[in-house]
Scaffold this active site. Sequence first.
Site, PDB file in Angstrom:
ATOM      1  N   GLU A 137       4.226  14.453 -27.516  1.00  0.00           N
ATOM      2  CA  GLU A 137       4.088  14.416 -28.977  1.00  0.00           C
ATOM      3  C   GLU A 137       3.901  15.809 -29.579  1.00  0.00           C
ATOM      4  O   GLU A 137       4.361  16.067 -30.684  1.00  0.00           O
ATOM      5  CB  GLU A 137       2.923  13.490 -29.350  1.00  0.00           C
ATOM      6  N   GLU A 144       1.308   5.871 -22.814  1.00  0.00           N
ATOM      7  CA  GLU A 144       0.137   5.291 -23.486  1.00  0.00           C
ATOM      8  C   GLU A 144      -0.019   3.794 -23.195  1.00  0.00           C
ATOM      9  O   GLU A 144      -1.129   3.301 -23.007  1.00  0.00           O
ATOM     10  CB  GLU A 144       0.226   5.517 -25.005  1.00  0.00           C
TER      11      GLU A 144
HETATM   12  N1  COA Z   1      -6.770  13.360 -19.014  1.00  0.00           N
HETATM   13  C1  COA Z   1      -7.747  13.789 -18.205  1.00  0.00           C
HETATM   14  N2  COA Z   1      -7.523  14.325 -16.996  1.00  0.00           N
HETATM   15  C2  COA Z   1      -6.244  14.417 -16.613  1.00  0.00           C
HETATM   16  C3  COA Z   1      -5.184  14.006 -17.413  1.00  0.00           C
HETATM   17  C4  COA Z   1      -5.492  13.459 -18.674  1.00  0.00           C
HETATM   18  N3  COA Z   1      -4.542  13.069 -19.533  1.00  0.00           N
HETATM   19  N4  COA Z   1      -4.034  14.234 -16.747  1.00  0.00           N
HETATM   20  C5  COA Z   1      -4.368  14.772 -15.587  1.00  0.00           C
HETATM   21  N5  COA Z   1      -5.703  14.896 -15.507  1.00  0.00           N
HETATM   22  C6  COA Z   1      -6.492  15.410 -14.376  1.00  0.00           C
HETATM   23  C7  COA Z   1      -6.508  14.428 -13.252  1.00  0.00           C
HETATM   24  O1  COA Z   1      -7.500  13.433 -13.456  1.00  0.00           O
HETATM   25  C8  COA Z   1      -6.786  15.340 -12.067  1.00  0.00           C
HETATM   26  O2  COA Z   1      -8.139  15.656 -12.047  1.00  0.00           O
HETATM   27  P1  COA Z   1      -8.991  15.503 -10.656  1.00  0.00           P
HETATM   28  O3  COA Z   1      -8.312  16.465  -9.717  1.00  0.00           O
HETATM   29  O4  COA Z   1     -10.357  15.912 -11.066  1.00  0.00           O
HETATM   30  O5  COA Z   1      -8.849  14.068 -10.246  1.00  0.00           O
HETATM   31  C9  COA Z   1      -6.031  16.612 -12.438  1.00  0.00           C
HETATM   32  O6  COA Z   1      -5.848  16.576 -13.853  1.00  0.00           O
HETATM   33  C10 COA Z   1      -4.664  16.701 -11.803  1.00  0.00           C
HETATM   34  O7  COA Z   1      -3.977  15.487 -12.092  1.00  0.00           O
HETATM   35  P2  COA Z   1      -3.063  14.739 -11.037  1.00  0.00           P
HETATM   36  O8  COA Z   1      -2.823  13.353 -11.548  1.00  0.00           O
HETATM   37  O9  COA Z   1      -3.650  14.876  -9.676  1.00  0.00           O
HETATM   38  O10 COA Z   1      -1.754  15.631 -11.132  1.00  0.00           O
HETATM   39  P3  COA Z   1      -0.251  15.242 -10.828  1.00  0.00           P
HETATM   40  O11 COA Z   1       0.510  16.506 -10.931  1.00  0.00           O
HETATM   41  O12 COA Z   1      -0.145  14.450  -9.568  1.00  0.00           O
HETATM   42  O13 COA Z   1       0.180  14.248 -12.019  1.00  0.00           O
HETATM   43  C11 COA Z   1       0.401  13.580 -14.322  1.00  0.00           C
HETATM   44  C12 COA Z   1       0.309  14.743 -13.329  1.00  0.00           C
HETATM   45  C13 COA Z   1       0.463  14.214 -15.710  1.00  0.00           C
HETATM   46  C14 COA Z   1       1.649  12.747 -14.069  1.00  0.00           C
HETATM   47  C15 COA Z   1      -0.828  12.661 -14.170  1.00  0.00           C
HETATM   48  O14 COA Z   1      -1.996  13.462 -14.126  1.00  0.00           O
HETATM   49  C16 COA Z   1      -0.990  11.682 -15.298  1.00  0.00           C
HETATM   50  O15 COA Z   1      -0.336  10.653 -15.309  1.00  0.00           O
HETATM   51  N6  COA Z   1      -1.855  11.999 -16.272  1.00  0.00           N
HETATM   52  C17 COA Z   1      -2.177  11.093 -17.355  1.00  0.00           C
HETATM   53  C18 COA Z   1      -1.107  11.103 -18.407  1.00  0.00           C
HETATM   54  C19 COA Z   1      -1.552  10.232 -19.550  1.00  0.00           C
HETATM   55  O16 COA Z   1      -1.729   9.060 -19.390  1.00  0.00           O
HETATM   56  N7  COA Z   1      -1.770  10.852 -20.710  1.00  0.00           N
HETATM   57  C20 COA Z   1      -2.440  10.238 -21.808  1.00  0.00           C
HETATM   58  C21 COA Z   1      -1.737   9.094 -22.380  1.00  0.00           C
HETATM   59  S1  COA Z   1      -2.778   8.286 -23.561  1.00  0.00           S
END
Ligand code: COA
Length: 253
Positions: free
Chosen positions: A107, A127
């Site tokens: 976004e 989301e």
């Molecule tokens: N909010 C809070 N923490 C987040 C985050 C978010 N949106 N996205 C990633 N992080 C954190 C993870 O919890 C992790 O922390 P930890 O090591 O303390 O557990 C760290 O960042 C690394 O994330 P990780 O998932 O291990 O990395 P990845 O490269 O394998 O995957 C994403 C990256 C972006 C695909 C995955 O983190 C993800 O799906 N994030 C959420 C996306 C999301 O739903 N956004 C909000 C929509 S409302």
Amino acid sequence: MNAVRTERIGSTLLITIDRPETRNAVNAAVATGLAAALDELESDASLRVGVLTGAGGTFSAGMDLKAALAGESPGVPGRGFGGVTEAHVTKPLIAAVEGWAMGGGFELALACDLIVAAGAAQFGLPEVKRGLIAAGGGVIRLPRRVPHHLAMEFLLTGEPVDGRRAAELGLVNRVTEAGEAAAVAIRLAERLASNAPLALAAVKKIVHATDGMPEADAFALQRDQMRALMASADVREGMTAFAERRAPQWTGQ
Ligand code: COA
């Protein structure tokens, strides 16, 4: 350490979200930092174009779900998610996307005027997987940028596409090699900056003011829906499940 860094490169302001350990998730510090960066861009006549990017090879994983669970706001009053999505910025903004542009990250890019992305970047609106909707402009802007069925696929599946596919869909202006998005965006910014600032501002104003339904009306309506949604059990469940790295258990409540 600041959650957002700014760097002046000629007449371009490079704005970097700097929380790579969270994949540049947007918490309150990022939102206020981005708002301050946009103020810096707007208030200095020597700055003509902003380039928005993320540190550590990723753009942004969107709203910081853990901070949100703790009650932190990822928005700035009057300026929307991340202090950007409803901000009125008169100067051109270019998103330089590497890695993940998920949820609010996508976004933020949609709030920019141009998008440069690495071919391997990932754009998605997950989301609905968290019990939420893409309320930072995804639900409103994406259907205005790509055909209806493609926007609905993003919004209803929550599944990402890569930068090459995003370019095929018309969402991305330039596709780059990995690690090159910011450099290409800065070159593009330099090209924009060679044009008349008032003309650029006039283009932006006219394009936005004439774009279908006024966004303020659409955002106001969405806010009522969001209020009810935010009071639901499933929204907490979705965010909690993410934080606990488990599948959510939906109740429909
Ligand atoms: N909010 C809070 N923490 C987040 C985050 C978010 N949106 N996205 C990633 N992080 C954190 C993870 O919890 C992790 O922390 P930890 O090591 O303390 O557990 C760290 O960042 C690394 O994330 P990780 O998932 O291990 O990395 P990845 O490269 O394998 O995957 C994403 C990256 C972006 C695909 C995955 O983190 C993800 O799906 N994030 C959420 C996306 C999301 O739903 N956004 C909000 C929509 S409302």
